[in-house]
Every structure is written in C-alpha cells, then in structure tokens.
Design a protein around this motif. Structure first.
Motif, PDB file in Angstrom:
ATOM      1  N   LEU A 102      -8.648   2.403  -4.423  1.00 27.26           N
ATOM      2  CA  LEU A 102      -7.857   2.533  -3.431  1.00 27.26           C
ATOM      3  C   LEU A 102      -6.502   3.397  -3.752  1.00 27.26           C
ATOM      4  O   LEU A 102      -6.257   4.427  -2.859  1.00 27.26           O
ATOM      5  CB  LEU A 102      -7.427   1.262  -2.558  1.00 27.26           C
ATOM      6  N   TYR A 133       0.813  -1.555  -0.074  1.00 27.64           N
ATOM      7  CA  TYR A 133       0.054   0.061   0.062  1.00 27.64           C
ATOM      8  C   TYR A 133       0.914   1.257   0.124  1.00 27.64           C
ATOM      9  O   TYR A 133       0.507   2.080  -0.771  1.00 27.64           O
ATOM     10  CB  TYR A 133      -0.908  -0.069   1.239  1.00 27.64           C
ATOM     11  N   LEU A 168      -9.074   2.310   5.110  1.00 30.46           N
ATOM     12  CA  LEU A 168      -8.879   1.487   3.971  1.00 30.46           C
ATOM     13  C   LEU A 168      -9.152   0.199   4.048  1.00 30.46           C
ATOM     14  O   LEU A 168      -9.528  -0.694   3.221  1.00 30.46           O
ATOM     15  CB  LEU A 168      -7.113   1.506   3.701  1.00 30.46           C
ATOM     16  N   ARG A 174     -11.754  -1.571   1.435  1.00 25.86           N
ATOM     17  CA  ARG A 174     -11.292  -2.947   0.906  1.00 25.86           C
ATOM     18  C   ARG A 174     -12.190  -3.991   1.260  1.00 25.86           C
ATOM     19  O   ARG A 174     -12.879  -4.776   0.387  1.00 25.86           O
ATOM     20  CB  ARG A 174     -10.045  -3.323   1.426  1.00 25.86           C
ATOM     21  N   ILE A 190      -1.145   3.901  -2.040  1.00 23.92           N
ATOM     22  CA  ILE A 190      -2.644   3.957  -1.466  1.00 23.92           C
ATOM     23  C   ILE A 190      -2.241   4.555  -0.150  1.00 23.92           C
ATOM     24  O   ILE A 190      -3.138   5.299   0.510  1.00 23.92           O
ATOM     25  CB  ILE A 190      -2.826   2.295  -1.469  1.00 23.92           C
TER      26      ILE A 190
END
Length: 126
Positions: free
Chosen positions: A66, A23, A53, A57, A28
């Motif tokens: 994202l 990420y 997040l 998700r 992200i």
C-alpha cells in the motif's frame, strides 16, 4: 468543491481515524488538505482513494505494498509500475479465490453429510 470532515471520511471509508492519520503519515494516502483552523478536510478524490485502499487492504495487500502504491500514485510517470503492482495483486486475489473455492467445497461436503445424518435420524425415529 465538496469537502468532508474526518468523521465523514471515517464513516465513508470504514477506516478508523487513527488509520487515516497513519496512512497519511506513512505516505499511503496523499497529504490531506487542512482548513483555515488547521483541521483535515477530505476531498472527493481523497474519499475515492480511501475506497480503493480499502479494497486493496480487504483483499490482502500488505501495508508495504500500500505504501508503495501510495508513493507511486503521486507521480504521473509511474503508471507502468502501478499497473504491475495491481496486476501482481490481482494474481494473488485469484489464488486466494481458488483456495476459498476448495475450502467452500469441503464445508459444503460436510454440511451435506450432516443433512444426510439428520435425515437418517428422522427416518429412524418415524
């Protein structure tokens, strides 16, 4: 300022360490600060973002979305775009909820059928 180790961030977010690194690498998650020895240290803000997040998700937001959200989050002038992205995602969640309500009704209908059959079998054996 309270900071958290990667292990603590993993425990609180439910993401694996590999996902946290991914990420960050993909944009992200914002770049994570490092301590004097070069190890990542997560802030309260980072943990809040990870929790959000996780929510996105778990509700089906794609990695590409994202990534888009993460990129937009780094610029204060992008609030309208972030809002639009989240509103679109909310519509998607509502659609999925409606689909699951249909699925739930079918499962409950079948369970009721089995209860009825078991009652009839019990009555026949009595």
């Amino acid at each position: 300022m309270t900071t958290y180790t990667p292990a603590e961030a993993v425990a609180q977010s439910g993401f694996s360490i590999d996902t946290l690194r991914y990420y960050e690498r993909e944009g992200i998650l914002p770049r994570i600060e490092r301590n004097a020895s070069g190890r990542r240290v997560y802030s309260e803000s980072d943990l809040w973002m990870l929790g959000f997040l996780r929510c996105l998700r778990d509700t089906g937001m794609s990695i590409e979305q994202l990534r888009q959200y993460g990129e937009l989050s780094r610029n204060d002038t992008t609030m309208p775009e972030r809002l639009a992205l989240l509103e679109t995602h909310a519509v998607s969640i509502r659609t999925r909820i409606a689909e699951f309500e249909v699925f739930l009704a079918r499962v409950e209908e079948k369970a009721a059928w089995y209860r009825g059959e078991l009652r009839r079998m019990g009555d026949a054996m009595a």
